[in-house]
Design a protein around this motif. Structure first.
Motif, PDB file in Angstrom:
ATOM      1  N   VAL A  28       0.842  -1.204   0.000  1.00 62.32           N
ATOM      2  CA  VAL A  28       0.000   0.000   0.000  1.00 62.32           C
ATOM      3  C   VAL A  28       0.876   1.252   0.000  1.00 62.32           C
ATOM      4  CG1 VAL A  28      -2.098  -0.969   1.007  1.00 62.32           C
ATOM      5  CG2 VAL A  28      -0.197  -0.324   2.507  1.00 62.32           C
ATOM      6  N   ALA A  29       1.888   1.264  -0.856  1.00 66.71           N
ATOM      7  CA  ALA A  29       2.816   2.398  -0.896  1.00 66.71           C
ATOM      8  C   ALA A  29       2.103   3.707  -1.214  1.00 66.71           C
ATOM      9  CB  ALA A  29       3.911   2.130  -1.926  1.00 66.71           C
ATOM     10  N   ASN A  30       0.976   3.625  -1.899  1.00 67.23           N
ATOM     11  CA  ASN A  30       0.219   4.839  -2.226  1.00 67.23           C
ATOM     12  C   ASN A  30      -0.473   5.438  -1.002  1.00 67.23           C
ATOM     13  OD1 ASN A  30      -1.443   2.462  -2.263  1.00 67.23           O
ATOM     14  ND2 ASN A  30      -3.098   3.691  -3.125  1.00 67.23           N
ATOM     15  N   ALA A  37       4.985   5.126   9.364  1.00 71.08           N
ATOM     16  CA  ALA A  37       4.364   6.206   8.601  1.00 71.08           C
ATOM     17  C   ALA A  37       2.841   6.163   8.729  1.00 71.08           C
ATOM     18  CB  ALA A  37       4.770   6.119   7.132  1.00 71.08           C
ATOM     19  N   ALA A  38       2.274   4.958   8.724  1.00 71.82           N
ATOM     20  CA  ALA A  38       0.825   4.817   8.887  1.00 71.82           C
ATOM     21  C   ALA A  38       0.387   5.281  10.267  1.00 71.82           C
ATOM     22  CB  ALA A  38       0.411   3.373   8.654  1.00 71.82           C
ATOM     23  N   VAL A  45      -4.917   8.006   7.184  1.00 67.03           N
ATOM     24  CA  VAL A  45      -4.732   6.834   6.322  1.00 67.03           C
ATOM     25  C   VAL A  45      -5.630   5.655   6.679  1.00 67.03           C
ATOM     26  CG1 VAL A  45      -2.319   7.492   5.967  1.00 67.03           C
ATOM     27  CG2 VAL A  45      -2.867   5.789   7.717  1.00 67.03           C
ATOM     28  N   GLU A  46      -6.265   5.693   7.840  1.00 70.16           N
ATOM     29  CA  GLU A  46      -7.034   4.526   8.278  1.00 70.16           C
ATOM     30  C   GLU A  46      -8.117   4.147   7.275  1.00 70.16           C
ATOM     31  OE1 GLU A  46      -9.643   2.834  12.067  1.00 70.16           O
ATOM     32  OE2 GLU A  46      -9.127   4.977  11.973  1.00 70.16           O
ATOM     33  N   SER A  51     -10.340   0.310   3.338  1.00 71.79           N
ATOM     34  CA  SER A  51     -10.916   0.046   2.022  1.00 71.79           C
ATOM     35  C   SER A  51     -10.101  -1.019   1.292  1.00 71.79           C
ATOM     36  CB  SER A  51     -10.947   1.339   1.206  1.00 71.79           C
ATOM     37  OG  SER A  51     -11.412   1.102  -0.106  1.00 71.79           O
ATOM     38  N   THR A  52      -8.774  -0.916   1.391  1.00 72.10           N
ATOM     39  CA  THR A  52      -7.904  -1.922   0.778  1.00 72.10           C
ATOM     40  C   THR A  52      -8.122  -3.283   1.420  1.00 72.10           C
ATOM     41  OG1 THR A  52      -6.231  -0.233   0.317  1.00 72.10           O
ATOM     42  CG2 THR A  52      -5.501  -2.528   0.305  1.00 72.10           C
TER      43      THR A  52
END
Length: 326
Positions: A28-30, A37-38, A45-46, A51-52
């Motif tokens: 999920v680099a995008n 980082a998350a 970003v959650e 969704s992913t």
């Protein structure tokens, strides 16, 4: 949601989202390149990560790949803060007996916590490297939570909202180095090598009714060389829940995102549940027979730690480690 880090030759790994059954994953680099980082931008970003996760579970991602636990780093390969408690006082009582030490009355009202080394966390299949078998190598099966930013002076009730992820771990210990270290009055250092983590971190909603916001009420299973050491329920006999541990830690400081707070060795006063470390079994043997019978871990020994949901499905995946020479 289930998240972890893929080994990539770097220090922090690559963040991946993992399917509920732990069979597949996707990068999920995008959204965020690393777990840290998350966590640094969790509120932003959650939603994208969730969704992913939903699409991965539905089989709608063409770039999904089969998950190999051996390819995983610790979900958070290095953490800014690793605070380990001793929240199951039945364990603390037995271990202190092993050292010939009394249990201070203050420990029944004020949690015990130490700051562990967090620069090199181990993945779920990483070997335990033991330089000297006479140091008393032991496993310790624990629960841990991972926080976002937690302000100084956070209350117990407020702390609940700062728990973002949950996992299990092996807090590797060198029991026979501990007495001399603790006698100096400064706490653990050499006796606490790198901690190993389960394959994934999970969000609280993955745990259903087993998670009440403060504790996880499921058995944690530990095996040594294929033999069951114990399966105590992590929700029983927990004298200080995670909200209390977080509030304790923030009495004099704030906690940064990605802080890991451990429960200490899971232990039940009902000894039929077995133990989450060898030291407990040894202490019980000493009390019942007058001598230690169970040896500490030696070269070639294997450790497995895992937790299952009420339907028998693994939640975090298994920690499987082998003791090896340097």
């Amino acid at each position: 949601m289930k998240l972890t880090s893929l080994k990539d030759g770097g220090r922090d790994g690559t963040l991946i989202v993992v399917s509920r059954d732990l069979s597949t994953a996707v990068q999920v680099a995008n959204i965020a390149g690393t777990m840290q980082a998350a966590l640094d931008a969790w509120s932003e970003v959650e939603a994208g990560l969730r969704s992913t996760y939903d699409m991965l579970n539905d089989g709608r991602l063409e770039d999904a790949f089969a998950l190999d636990p051996a390819a995983l780093a610790a979900p958070l390969p290095r953490a800014y803060q690793w605070c380990d408690g001793s929240a199951y006082l039945s364990h603390a009582e037995l271990v202190r007996k092993a050292r010939g030490a009394e249990m201070p009355e203050s420990l029944y009202v004020d949690p015990l916590m130490y700051q562990g080394g967090s620069d090199t966390m181990q993945g779920p299949r990483d070997d335990i490297v033991l330089a000297d078998p006479d140091w008393g190598l032991d496993l310790e099966a624990e629960i841990a939570v991972i926080t976002d930013d937690v302000p100084l002076g956070t209350s117990v009730d407020q702390a609940v909202d700062h728990i973002k992820l949950i996992t299990i771990l092996n807090d590797v210990s060198l029991r026979l180095l501990m007495p001399a270290e603790l006698a100096k009055g400064f706490g653990f250092f050499q006796s606490k090598p790198s901690t190993a983590f389960a394959p994934v971190f999970v969000t609280p909603d993955e745990l259903g009714s087993a998670w009440n916001g403060r504790r996880l009420a499921l058995p944690i299973m530990s095996h040594v060389n294929g033999e069951l050491l114990g399966a105590p329920n992590a929700g029983d006999d927990l004298d200080f829940d995670f909200a209390t541990l977080i509030a304790h830690a923030t009495k004099t400081r704030s906690l940064g995102p990605g802080t890991i707070v451990g429960s200490g060795t899971v232990s039940n006063r009902n000894r039929l549940a077995g133990s989450s470390c060898l030291q407990e079994r040894r202490m019980i043997e000493k009390i019942e027979t007058g001598e230690f019978k169970t040896p500490f871990l030696q070269y070639g020994d294997t450790v497995r730690i895992e937790m299952f949901d009420p339907q028998g499905r693994t939640i975090f995946g298994a920690i499987e480690q082998k003791v090896v020479r340097p």
